[in-house]
Enzyme design. Structure first.
Site, PDB file in Angstrom:
ATOM      1  CE  LYS A 156      -4.528  -1.431   1.225  1.00  0.00           C
ATOM      2  NZ  LYS A 156      -5.672  -1.220   1.993  1.00  0.00           N
ATOM      3  CE  LYS A 173      -5.007  -7.875  -1.876  1.00  0.00           C
ATOM      4  NZ  LYS A 173      -5.408  -7.474  -0.618  1.00  0.00           N
ATOM      5  CE  LYS A 204     -13.791  -3.986   0.003  1.00  0.00           C
ATOM      6  NZ  LYS A 204     -12.364  -4.176   0.716  1.00  0.00           N
TER       7      LYS A 204
HETATM    8  P1  TYM Z   1     -10.779  -6.280   2.927  1.00  0.00           P
HETATM    9  O1  TYM Z   1     -11.836  -5.318   3.236  1.00  0.00           O
HETATM   10  O2  TYM Z   1      -9.664  -5.991   1.930  1.00  0.00           O
HETATM   11  O3  TYM Z   1     -11.443  -7.734   2.558  1.00  0.00           O
HETATM   12  C1  TYM Z   1     -12.443  -8.186   2.968  1.00  0.00           C
HETATM   13  C2  TYM Z   1     -12.533  -9.721   3.214  1.00  0.00           C
HETATM   14  O4  TYM Z   1     -12.342 -10.186   1.741  1.00  0.00           O
HETATM   15  C3  TYM Z   1     -11.044 -10.886   1.556  1.00  0.00           C
HETATM   16  N1  TYM Z   1     -10.506 -10.940   0.298  1.00  0.00           N
HETATM   17  C4  TYM Z   1      -9.940 -11.700  -0.569  1.00  0.00           C
HETATM   18  N2  TYM Z   1     -10.326 -13.150  -0.644  1.00  0.00           N
HETATM   19  C5  TYM Z   1      -9.737 -13.900  -1.641  1.00  0.00           C
HETATM   20  N3  TYM Z   1      -9.116 -13.260  -2.660  1.00  0.00           N
HETATM   21  C6  TYM Z   1      -8.837 -11.876  -2.602  1.00  0.00           C
HETATM   22  N4  TYM Z   1      -8.444 -11.517  -3.766  1.00  0.00           N
HETATM   23  C7  TYM Z   1      -9.392 -11.165  -1.612  1.00  0.00           C
HETATM   24  N5  TYM Z   1      -9.434  -9.728  -1.284  1.00  0.00           N
HETATM   25  C8  TYM Z   1      -9.968  -9.665  -0.203  1.00  0.00           C
HETATM   26  C9  TYM Z   1      -9.999 -10.531   2.828  1.00  0.00           C
HETATM   27  O5  TYM Z   1      -8.998 -11.312   3.056  1.00  0.00           O
HETATM   28  C10 TYM Z   1     -11.105 -10.146   3.896  1.00  0.00           C
HETATM   29  O6  TYM Z   1     -11.302 -11.549   4.523  1.00  0.00           O
HETATM   30  N6  TYM Z   1      -8.250  -5.820   7.147  1.00  0.00           N
HETATM   31  C11 TYM Z   1      -9.352  -6.439   6.421  1.00  0.00           C
HETATM   32  C12 TYM Z   1     -10.436  -5.965   7.263  1.00  0.00           C
HETATM   33  C13 TYM Z   1     -10.488  -6.193   8.780  1.00  0.00           C
HETATM   34  C14 TYM Z   1     -10.591  -7.435   9.483  1.00  0.00           C
HETATM   35  C15 TYM Z   1     -10.605  -7.214  10.818  1.00  0.00           C
HETATM   36  C16 TYM Z   1     -10.518  -8.804   8.938  1.00  0.00           C
HETATM   37  C17 TYM Z   1     -10.312  -5.265   9.845  1.00  0.00           C
HETATM   38  N7  TYM Z   1     -10.475  -5.860  10.916  1.00  0.00           N
HETATM   39  C18 TYM Z   1     -10.561  -8.251  11.779  1.00  0.00           C
HETATM   40  C19 TYM Z   1     -10.725  -9.587  10.208  1.00  0.00           C
HETATM   41  C20 TYM Z   1     -10.683  -9.295  11.502  1.00  0.00           C
HETATM   42  C21 TYM Z   1      -9.389  -6.028   4.966  1.00  0.00           C
HETATM   43  O7  TYM Z   1      -8.995  -4.942   4.802  1.00  0.00           O
HETATM   44  O8  TYM Z   1     -10.311  -6.579   4.396  1.00  0.00           O
END
Ligand code: TYM
Length: 335
Positions: free
Chosen positions: A118, A200, A203
């Site tokens: 990032k 990957k 969004k």
């Molecule tokens: P975020 O918002 O990027 O993504 C949400 C969830 O989607 C999964 N994900 C994916 N899975 C498979 N392939 C991909 N290309 C892909 N992109 C995203 C992510 O692994 C996630 O499970 N930091 C986290 C949000 C968060 C969080 C937490 C998660 C904040 N606090 C506490 C678990 C526990 C995030 O940015 O996810």
């Protein structure tokens, strides 16, 4: 391992309100959340505090956070049984994050690959929040004494640091936090970009053809799948050298439940045109009911607000207990 009536596993996960959710969020996380929501005590949240680590216009952030919350309701996560809320509505997240900052080493936070990625993507805004992002995430998890955290593979390293922080704190002050385990589904843990299948799907990718968003209309989904990058072999098979085809096979498998052998057999002797048409059709069928539920819920702002308010109250009751315990252990003068 068996759940008993008295003690169920606490399952927790969040999604950032940094854009419209994609099929990567859906297959990597949401589908597992839905599966786990029936059997366990679950806590699901919109990570809107995490979303400000990159610049947003206030109106966009507000709309995206509300919409992301509506998506969680649309997934059928049962807000009466499970806790579904927004992170910024519970101030204990920021409070615990500060304390945990002081139990995290600069070196270990510096090793986070997401921070490195990032920082490259947003070179003009490498803020300290981006750096301490995993510590806020650790606070999200540890506040609720979560046992299992269903995430995609990209979050595995953040789970590891949350475990390290919990163990370190427990080592100094005695048993305080439950040490959480990641839960990564057998398939869908890493969905790749449709345009650059070596990275990957995200969004926040500036190229909208790289992802299928959950709001994409049926014809847009078909177009995006048809223009997905594959290779010149014209043979549907799973191989290390074929990331684009592997990715489409994974998406097809997530939609249909078929394994890779069955998919290879189904498309033996057929070209990518037939294969992509089948993937697109399966995806359209998979997403249509969730999207129409989202559209229905989004119109009912009063319902969204009521669920978000109740979710935050229930979350805060748990979070407050943990913060009080932590403050006592650390030695804050409490009156
Ligand atoms: P975020 O918002 O990027 O993504 C949400 C969830 O989607 C999964 N994900 C994916 N899975 C498979 N392939 C991909 N290309 C892909 N992109 C995203 C992510 O692994 C996630 O499970 N930091 C986290 C949000 C968060 C969080 C937490 C998660 C904040 N606090 C506490 C678990 C526990 C995030 O940015 O996810």
């Amino acid at each position: 391992m068996e759940n008993t009536a008295e003690k169920k596993n606490v399952v927790l996960s969040f999604v950032q309100s940094s854009g419209t959710p994609t099929i990567a969020n859906y297959f990597g996380a949401f589908k597992n959340w839905h599966g786990m929501a029936v059997e366990n005590d679950c806590i699901f949240g919109v990570a809107d505090l995490h979303a400000i680590t990159v610049r947003n216009t206030p109106a966009d952030l507000r709309r995206r956070s509300q919409e992301m919350y509506a998506w969680l309701l649309a997934l059928g996560l049962e807000p009466e049984k499970n806790i579904v809320f927004l992170q910024s509505h519970v101030p204990e997240h920021s409070q615990l994050a500060w304390i945990l900052n002081c139990y995290t080493q600069f070196g270990e936070a510096s090793r986070m690959t997401q921070f490195k990625d990032k920082s490259r993507q947003h070179a003009d805004n490498v803020n300290v929040g981006l750096f301490t992002y995993p510590i806020l995430m650790a606070a999200d998890i540890l506040l609720y004494q979560a046992d299992q955290v269903p995430v995609g593979e990209d979050q595995k390293q953040h789970l590891e640091i949350a475990r390290d922080i919990a163990e370190r704190f427990n080592g100094i002050y005695g048993e305080t936090f439950r040490v959480p385990a990641p839960y990564i589904g057998k398939k869908g843990g890493r969905i790749l970009s449709l345009q650059e299948p070596e990275k990957k799907m995200s969004k926040s990718d500036p190229n909208v053809k790289a992802f299928v968003s959950l709001t994409d209309a049926d014809d847009v989904i078909v177009k995006k799948i048809k223009s997905a990058v594959t290779d010149s072999e014209a043979c549907v098979r799973y191989a290390e050298t074929k990331p684009g085809v592997n990715n489409l096979m994974t998406i097809y498998s997530c939609c249909t439940g078929k394994d890779f052998d069955a998919i290879e057999a189904e498309f033996a002797g057929k070209g990518y045109g037939d294969f992509k048409a089948a993937v697109a059709e399966a995806l359209v069928e998979e997403l249509r009911p969730v999207r129409s539920e989202f559209e229905r819920i989004l119109k009912d702002k009063a319902y969204i607000e009521q669920c978000a308010r109740t979710g935050a109250e229930r979350a805060e009751a748990i979070a407050r207990r943990t913060v009080r315990k932590v403050m006592k252990k650390v030695g804050f003068y409490q009156v």
